[in-house]
Structures are given as structure tokens and as C-alpha cells.
Write a protein that holds these residues in place. Sequence first.
Motif, PDB file in Angstrom:
ATOM      1  N   VAL A  36       9.129   1.130  -9.266  1.00  0.00           N
ATOM      2  CA  VAL A  36       7.827   0.460  -9.316  1.00  0.00           C
ATOM      3  C   VAL A  36       7.091   0.917 -10.566  1.00  0.00           C
ATOM      4  O   VAL A  36       6.983   2.114 -10.835  1.00  0.00           O
ATOM      5  CB  VAL A  36       7.002   0.762  -8.048  1.00  0.00           C
ATOM      6  N   ALA A  74       4.532  -4.259  -7.033  1.00  0.00           N
ATOM      7  CA  ALA A  74       3.288  -3.564  -7.364  1.00  0.00           C
ATOM      8  C   ALA A  74       2.760  -2.859  -6.128  1.00  0.00           C
ATOM      9  O   ALA A  74       3.042  -3.244  -4.993  1.00  0.00           O
ATOM     10  CB  ALA A  74       2.255  -4.552  -7.895  1.00  0.00           C
ATOM     11  N   VAL A  75       1.920  -1.815  -6.357  1.00  0.00           N
ATOM     12  CA  VAL A  75       1.441  -1.005  -5.255  1.00  0.00           C
ATOM     13  C   VAL A  75      -0.037  -0.685  -5.452  1.00  0.00           C
ATOM     14  O   VAL A  75      -0.514  -0.504  -6.570  1.00  0.00           O
ATOM     15  CB  VAL A  75       2.259   0.294  -5.129  1.00  0.00           C
ATOM     16  N   MET A  86       4.387   5.159 -13.773  1.00  0.00           N
ATOM     17  CA  MET A  86       3.096   4.521 -13.457  1.00  0.00           C
ATOM     18  C   MET A  86       1.933   5.332 -14.001  1.00  0.00           C
ATOM     19  O   MET A  86       0.811   5.275 -13.486  1.00  0.00           O
ATOM     20  CB  MET A  86       2.960   4.367 -11.936  1.00  0.00           C
ATOM     21  N   LEU A  97       8.131   5.658  -4.837  1.00  0.00           N
ATOM     22  CA  LEU A  97       7.815   4.496  -5.671  1.00  0.00           C
ATOM     23  C   LEU A  97       8.421   4.627  -7.056  1.00  0.00           C
ATOM     24  O   LEU A  97       8.965   3.668  -7.611  1.00  0.00           O
ATOM     25  CB  LEU A  97       6.297   4.335  -5.778  1.00  0.00           C
ATOM     26  N   PHE A 109       0.454  11.220 -11.228  1.00  0.00           N
ATOM     27  CA  PHE A 109       0.968   9.973 -11.806  1.00  0.00           C
ATOM     28  C   PHE A 109       1.502  10.188 -13.222  1.00  0.00           C
ATOM     29  O   PHE A 109       2.367   9.423 -13.680  1.00  0.00           O
ATOM     30  CB  PHE A 109      -0.131   8.906 -11.821  1.00  0.00           C
ATOM     31  N   PRO A 151      -2.749   4.942 -14.217  1.00  0.00           N
ATOM     32  CA  PRO A 151      -3.045   3.692 -13.510  1.00  0.00           C
ATOM     33  C   PRO A 151      -4.550   3.409 -13.553  1.00  0.00           C
ATOM     34  O   PRO A 151      -5.364   4.338 -13.629  1.00  0.00           O
ATOM     35  CB  PRO A 151      -2.590   3.979 -12.078  1.00  0.00           C
ATOM     36  N   HIS A 200       3.993  -0.803 -11.626  1.00  0.00           N
ATOM     37  CA  HIS A 200       2.641  -1.356 -11.654  1.00  0.00           C
ATOM     38  C   HIS A 200       1.869  -0.843 -10.450  1.00  0.00           C
ATOM     39  O   HIS A 200       2.248  -1.104  -9.298  1.00  0.00           O
ATOM     40  CB  HIS A 200       2.701  -2.882 -11.662  1.00  0.00           C
ATOM     41  N   ALA A 201       0.782  -0.125 -10.696  1.00  0.00           N
ATOM     42  CA  ALA A 201       0.042   0.502  -9.618  1.00  0.00           C
ATOM     43  C   ALA A 201      -1.460   0.438  -9.885  1.00  0.00           C
ATOM     44  O   ALA A 201      -1.910   0.422 -11.049  1.00  0.00           O
ATOM     45  CB  ALA A 201       0.481   1.953  -9.434  1.00  0.00           C
ATOM     46  N   PHE A 204      -2.230   2.243  -4.443  1.00  0.00           N
ATOM     47  CA  PHE A 204      -2.041   3.621  -3.970  1.00  0.00           C
ATOM     48  C   PHE A 204      -3.392   4.176  -3.531  1.00  0.00           C
ATOM     49  O   PHE A 204      -4.359   4.188  -4.290  1.00  0.00           O
ATOM     50  CB  PHE A 204      -1.447   4.493  -5.082  1.00  0.00           C
ATOM     51  N   THR A 248       0.846  -1.187   0.000  1.00  0.00           N
ATOM     52  CA  THR A 248       0.000   0.000   0.000  1.00  0.00           C
ATOM     53  C   THR A 248       0.883   1.239   0.000  1.00  0.00           C
ATOM     54  O   THR A 248       2.069   1.186   0.304  1.00  0.00           O
ATOM     55  CB  THR A 248      -0.921   0.034   1.225  1.00  0.00           C
ATOM     56  N   LEU A 275       4.603   8.737  -3.802  1.00  0.00           N
ATOM     57  CA  LEU A 275       4.663   8.518  -5.253  1.00  0.00           C
ATOM     58  C   LEU A 275       6.082   8.716  -5.770  1.00  0.00           C
ATOM     59  O   LEU A 275       6.575   7.932  -6.590  1.00  0.00           O
ATOM     60  CB  LEU A 275       3.697   9.464  -5.969  1.00  0.00           C
TER      61      LEU A 275
END
Length: 564
Positions: free
Chosen positions: A104, A77-78, A135, A99, A130, A138, A106-107, A80, A6, A96
Motif C-alpha cells: 500500500v 488506499a488506507v 507511505m 500495509l 510512517f 502522509p 497511499h495513506a 490510518f 481503515t 502499518l
Amino acid sequence: MYVVATAGHVDHGKSTLVHRLTGMWPDRLAEEQRRGLTIDLGFAWADIDGRELAFVDVPGHERFVANMLAGVGPVPAVMFIVAATEGWMPQSQEHLAALDALGVRHALLVITKADLTDPDPAIEQAARAFADTAMADPPVAVSTDPDAVRAELTHLVDRLPAPDGTADVRLWVDRSFTVRGAGTVVTGTLAAGTLRVGDDLEHAGRRVTVRGLQSLGRDRAEVGPVARVAVNLRGVDRQDIGRGDTLRTPGTWLDTSEIDVALRSAGELHRELVLHIGSAAVPVHVRPMGTAARLRLARPLPLRVGDVGLLRDPGQHRIAAGVEVLDVRPPPLRRRGAARERAAELAAGRTRPPVYARASDLRAMGMPLEGQRVGDWVVDPTWWAQRRAQAVAAAQQWAAEHDVAAGMPLEALRRETGLPAVDLVVPLLAGAPLEVAGGRVRPPGLTLPPRVDEAVRTVEKWLAAEPFRAPDADALADLKLGPPELAAAVRAGRLLRIADGVVLGPDALGQAAEILRALPHPFTVAEAKRALDTTRRVAVPLLEQLDAQRITRRGADGTRTVNS
């Protein structure tokens, strides 16, 4: 199994959402439950549409960013979280940025508290933030529709790249504790490789053994990536292993305390920052080099080329830069202009492997095995050819300066050429106009220098007339034939050494055997001495040489017989 972390601002509902999805409350500390605030990492899991999903729930408060980074570092992966009631907030932006710096890609964006206000403004704010990251765009879900969140989570994990279950293990530890009756247990996110009960692993330079494994609350015989895993260890006390440490495949990782890195999205760089990589947070001294930097770590870490992390200024609560490791064994920068040249090399992406390294070390560094293989080593062909030419010249010069020496010692030649190990000297000289014998290198067919040759000729004349009348020390001294000169004559096959300072002709053993064979057997030393017309000084070591060659056989009473 899939692992999702998370992220998001404090009190935006990360833990509540994880609880709603899994039925497990991730906050495990009494203080967290009392204050209603996530302080450290929390963990929960569930089966969602036939997929095992593990969640790493991180704190959102700015005081606990280091804990948050320890949780998301190894995670691919996250999820958010942004609350519709507050929208995009300062810790949303810091999370953000972290990440993105950690690579990272993939969100899933989840809007919480949408039952209290219109979620569209929060969605628009998040989309703009974003857009400047890897990412961008998303997928979006609203927490008031848990089924939609679950569906987007399955789509998210289905897009993740397949992990490598055959890779070397490097488990970044994020918790360590003791279980009564079991001992030390550590947890972490296994990003690659496979762990099995009974495996030997390495920690802090010593071996530890996997006594047991758990994942998602169940005992396992083995666990592959990507997975949350708890490892019960034998061979290490709970006080000696903790967050930021690693368990790894023995012999396949090199600890390094100095690295060159590429900088991504770098702002102002202070000299003293903290490197976050995996679950570790290590103070570093930063030496900027254009779009790259050299980092000197306060403690060594097992890093490889391609690892990603970030530099953070904890005093100003900001992310200074994302980093990608380019070299874990960088060259020294002592020479004037070396830093400028290195910066240009790194900027051009010309990071080269070292000119020599063991193949196992290159693997541990994350570098390709490119170059010329020499046994266990990989060498740069140009560097190798230069060392070969240097070795030939050095050995020839040594021979010229040490005209009666046996040759240049291999260790001296190794130091002269800068080879890392003496076992590389012989392969280096393969095909060169040199010969190696007795741990020394010399030109082939080396002859005696004129001054020694003339003196040896005199000795040869004496021995031709009286083969077993070895010249005494005074005679040899008059000829300036000391131990080095005599050793050179022996190596050249001109003389035979039978004892210290006692030399005969090279055929003396054969000649003596023929003379002694004619004696009545067995014979005494005195009888041999008279037959050979020599002294006891010569006869005793000569007979011992004949014994050693099994030409004669010594009896219990000291007499001898010539073997047939």
C-alpha cells in the motif's frame, strides 16, 4: 468509485469515523454492536465531493488481524486512525507493517479524540513510524474537523493510479451468504477487470454465472474497478465458496501451490508461516534462499508474477516479511547446489520465463510473451535449437539401430527430446534432414540394408519371370523376409503388398489390368486366375485391390468388368 480501508489500533475510533463520514454504521454483527468492538470486516459508503467512496472497516484487535488483512489485501488506499489520547500503539505498528508489506502506497493519517487532548504528540509519533515505509509523510487530518477529513480523502483518491478495466478478473471473496429468493451472494473488492451480469466466471475449477451485481447498495449491469461489489451467483452453493476464494475470468489464471518470492523487510523466518494475499490466508512451508524464499502452499491459489502479500507468524502475532511473487512455476531444486544457484538468480533479478509454455499459460502466470512463437507455444530459442539437434541425432541413431523400421515414432522422439507435446515435433524438425510420414520420423531416401536388399532382389527375379506367382511363406522364410523386412521393401517401392504375406512387383496392378482387359467381360475369379497364371491365394486379394483402385468393378453376381 474509490475503495479505502481503515487501519489502526483497537478502540481508536475507526468505525465511529466511518459512521461520521457516511452516516452508516459499519459494524453489522450483533456481537459487534453489543460489545462495541469491530470483529469482522464492515462496509459503508458515501458520496464525498462528487466522488463515490466505499470504506472497508477493519478490526483493530490483535486477535482479529487475519480479518483485517483480508480486508486491506486488495485495497489501494488506507485511512490510518490514531487516537490522540493513546498515540502510537502496538496494533498501530502491526497494521502499518502489514500495509507496507502489502505494497500500500497511499495513506491518509487521521487523528481522532483530539477534543480530549493535544493531537501533536500522536502526529509526531505516527510521522516517525510512517517515515520507514513507502507511505512516508502522509497527509494529516483531525477528526474533529470532518470537512478537512473529507477534503483530504478526495485529494487521496485523486492521486490513485487508474485501474485497468480490461484486465482479467480475479475477485478475492471476503464474504459469502445466501439471500432468500436470489441464492448465493459473495462480496469483494474488484481491483481490476470488469464484471457484467451474465458473465461466466471460474471458481474452484468449475464455471459459475453472474446472475446479478450490486455496488454501493444499487443494482448494476456492470461494475468496473476499483469497486466494492456484491455478486449473485448461479452454479455454486454458499457452503462451497467463502473468504479466500476467488472468482476469475475463465482460462486466464493458473492455480499454483509452489512459488518463489522476494522478501521485503524480512525478520526471522520460521519454516511454517501463513501467507496472506488478497483475502486468502494459507499456511505455507518456507524454504529461505537469501533475499528470496520458496513457499509451498497448503492449497493452490491463482497467483501471478508481481503479486504482493505478507508472511505472518500467528503464534507470535508478528509480520515475518512482505513478499512479492517472482515465479509461479519455479524449477525443482533436487540437484545438489540448485537452491544456491536459484537464490543467486533471484537475487540478481534474473527470473526467467520457462523454456517452454503455452502463450495462454504465460499470460496467466503474469510473464511476458518473450521468445520464439511455435503455434500456441512460446519457447526459448536456445533451448529450441538444442532440442532440434538432439532430435536429429536421435532419429538418425534410431534408423541405424532399426534398419528395417518405418522410422522413429513421433511420441518416442518427443520423450527423447523432452518436448511437452507431440504437436511440437513436426515444427521442431522443419528444415532438418529428416522426413515425417505416418506418425514416424526417418532420414530421407532410406535404402534397404544389404541383407534385405539381396533377398528382395531374389524375389524380384522370381516375379520378373512369373509376375503373379507370389512367393509362399516358406520361400520368404528361407530368404529371411519377415513382416518387418517386407514392409521396408514396400516402403522403398520395391514390392507391392496385396495381403498379409502376399507381395508382388510394384507394377502388378497395371500389368494385371492390361491382361484382364483382354478377357471377355464380365469375367469370374477363376477366369482371372487362369489369365494371370496364378493361384486363388493371389487372385482374390489382387482383384480386391483393383476394385479399391476402381480399375475393376464387381457386379452383384461376383463377376467383374475392367473400367474403361
